[in-house]
Design a protein around this motif. Structure first.
Motif, short mmCIF file in Angstrom:
data_model
loop_
_atom_site.label_atom_id
_atom_site.label_comp_id
_atom_site.label_asym_id
_atom_site.label_seq_id
_atom_site.Cartn_x
_atom_site.Cartn_y
_atom_site.Cartn_z
N ALA A 291 3.67 2.78 10.13
CA ALA A 291 2.47 2.64 10.94
C ALA A 291 1.24 2.35 10.10
O ALA A 291 0.17 2.06 10.62
N MET A 292 1.39 2.40 8.77
CA MET A 292 0.26 2.19 7.87
C MET A 292 -0.02 0.69 7.73
O MET A 292 0.90 -0.12 7.62
N SER A 293 -1.28 0.33 7.75
CA SER A 293 -1.67 -1.07 7.60
C SER A 293 -1.23 -1.62 6.25
O SER A 293 -1.27 -0.92 5.23
N ARG A 294 -0.89 -2.89 6.24
CA ARG A 294 -0.52 -3.54 4.98
C ARG A 294 -1.70 -3.60 4.01
O ARG A 294 -1.50 -3.81 2.81
N THR A 295 -2.92 -3.44 4.51
CA THR A 295 -4.08 -3.39 3.63
C THR A 295 -4.01 -2.15 2.73
O THR A 295 -4.46 -2.19 1.57
N VAL A 296 -3.48 -1.05 3.24
CA VAL A 296 -3.34 0.17 2.45
C VAL A 296 -2.31 -0.06 1.34
O VAL A 296 -2.58 0.17 0.17
N ILE A 297 -1.12 -0.49 1.74
CA ILE A 297 -0.10 -0.92 0.79
C ILE A 297 0.89 -1.80 1.53
O ILE A 297 1.26 -1.52 2.67
N ASP A 298 1.30 -2.86 0.87
CA ASP A 298 2.25 -3.80 1.44
C ASP A 298 3.64 -3.43 0.92
O ASP A 298 3.96 -3.69 -0.25
N VAL A 299 4.46 -2.83 1.77
CA VAL A 299 5.78 -2.37 1.34
C VAL A 299 6.78 -3.51 1.19
O VAL A 299 7.94 -3.27 0.85
N ASN A 300 6.33 -4.75 1.40
CA ASN A 300 7.20 -5.90 1.19
C ASN A 300 6.75 -6.73 -0.02
O ASN A 300 7.02 -7.92 -0.10
N ARG A 301 6.05 -6.10 -0.95
CA ARG A 301 5.66 -6.75 -2.19
C ARG A 301 6.33 -6.08 -3.38
O ARG A 301 6.72 -4.91 -3.30
N ASP A 302 6.47 -6.82 -4.46
CA ASP A 302 7.06 -6.27 -5.68
C ASP A 302 6.21 -5.10 -6.16
O ASP A 302 5.01 -5.26 -6.39
N PRO A 303 6.79 -3.91 -6.33
CA PRO A 303 5.98 -2.76 -6.75
C PRO A 303 5.39 -2.92 -8.15
O PRO A 303 4.44 -2.20 -8.50
N SER A 304 5.91 -3.85 -8.94
CA SER A 304 5.33 -4.09 -10.26
C SER A 304 4.04 -4.88 -10.18
O SER A 304 3.31 -4.98 -11.17
N GLY A 305 3.78 -5.47 -9.01
CA GLY A 305 2.61 -6.33 -8.84
C GLY A 305 2.88 -7.80 -9.09
O GLY A 305 2.00 -8.64 -8.92
N ALA A 306 4.10 -8.15 -9.49
CA ALA A 306 4.44 -9.55 -9.74
C ALA A 306 4.40 -10.35 -8.45
O ALA A 306 4.79 -9.86 -7.38
N SER A 307 3.94 -11.59 -8.53
CA SER A 307 3.83 -12.46 -7.35
C SER A 307 5.22 -12.90 -6.89
O SER A 307 6.09 -13.23 -7.71
#
Length: 270
Positions: free
Chosen positions: A65-81
């Motif tokens: 229910a958390m907005s993707r602005t808070v954290i995007d759980v579908n992005r690489d957790p290392s920050g890599a694009s």
């Protein structure tokens, strides 16, 4: 289940992940944002509602229910694009898809990103892994279906008008070709346009969990919003976006998606 992590367990060999339907903004984040509306602008609007028939098919669903602005759980957790050289948003976005700044001043620093990752990202994926493991204990094959949507025209991200169905398989690496063929056939039997591994080839979740040799077949479905809701032309404002969910408007897409999920189940049970 927590106040932000919602899990419905089924016993069919299908897990549906809803990583971007959330709109919640913790107080300590919301206070620093330019606008709550901007922070929610790029949500996958109404997608959990569009697929609310899935539990009746025996599917397991996982939603934050958390907005993707808070954290995007579908992005690489290392920050890599996920798409080097192309515009995208990160693990803790600081701009909208259109490039508008989200924060009044600086966005989250490294320590805050790590805190959000521990508080939201890691529990989401621990739950997702647990459900995949549970179902793999029952079935030889399990399909992980990533349910997404995006506005049909975002010049910063892609040219022209996005097809209605955008299937992502990490260029065929995240699932068996037979699953891709079955999902494509279900899409092509509808009135809607379709592309496979076009602009969107699957996010971090699809790429991370898709291990066909181990019985987990991951596939992403990115829907162009116009397929199930009205998309106003031109500049969006809080007065006109998002448009309300309308069951009659969404009915043809729901029928097509029912066939898509049935194709996933038929593949997994074959």
């Amino acid at each position: 289940m927590t106040d932000w992590l919602q899990i419905h367990r089924g016993d069919a060999p299908l897990v549906i992940s809803f990583p971007h339907t959330g709109t919640e903004l913790p107080t300590n984040v919301a206070a620093r944002l330019i606008s709550p509306w901007l922070a929610r602008k790029d949500a996958d609007w109404w997608i959990d509602r569009l697929y609310d028939f899935a539990p009746g098919m025996g599917a397991t669903t996982i939603r934050t229910a958390m907005s993707r602005t808070v954290i995007d759980v579908n992005r690489d957790p290392s920050g890599a694009s996920l798409y080097p050289g192309q515009a995208t948003t990160g693990l803790c976005p600081t701009t909208t898809f259109d490039g508008e700044p989200l924060y009044r001043r600086d966005g989250p620093d490294e320590a805050e990103i790590e805190r959000r990752r521990a508080e939201y990202f890691e529990p989401y994926h621990a739950a997702l892994q647990a459900e995949l493991d549970r179902l793999r204990g029952i079935h030889d094959k399990v399909v992980l279906y990533e349910a997404h949507s995006i506005r049909s025209a975002i010049p910063r991200l892609f040219d022209g008008l996005l097809p209605n169905f955008n299937i992502g398989t990490n260029s065929g690496a995240s699932c068996d070709a037979a699953l891709v063929t079955a999902v494509e056939a279900a899409c092509d039997a509808s009135e809607f346009s379709r592309v496979t591994d076009g602009r969107f080839k699957g996010g971090w979740t699809t790429r991370h969990y898709g291990r066909p040799a181990e019985g987990v077949h991951a596939i992403q479905m990115e829907l162009a919003c116009r397929g199930y809701m009205d998309e106003p032309p031109g500049l969006l404002t809080s007065a006109i976006w998002p448009t309300p969910y309308a069951a009659e408007r969404a009915a043809p897409m729901r029928a097509a998606l029912t066939r898509v999920l049935q194709a996933c189940l038929d593949f997994a049970k074959a």
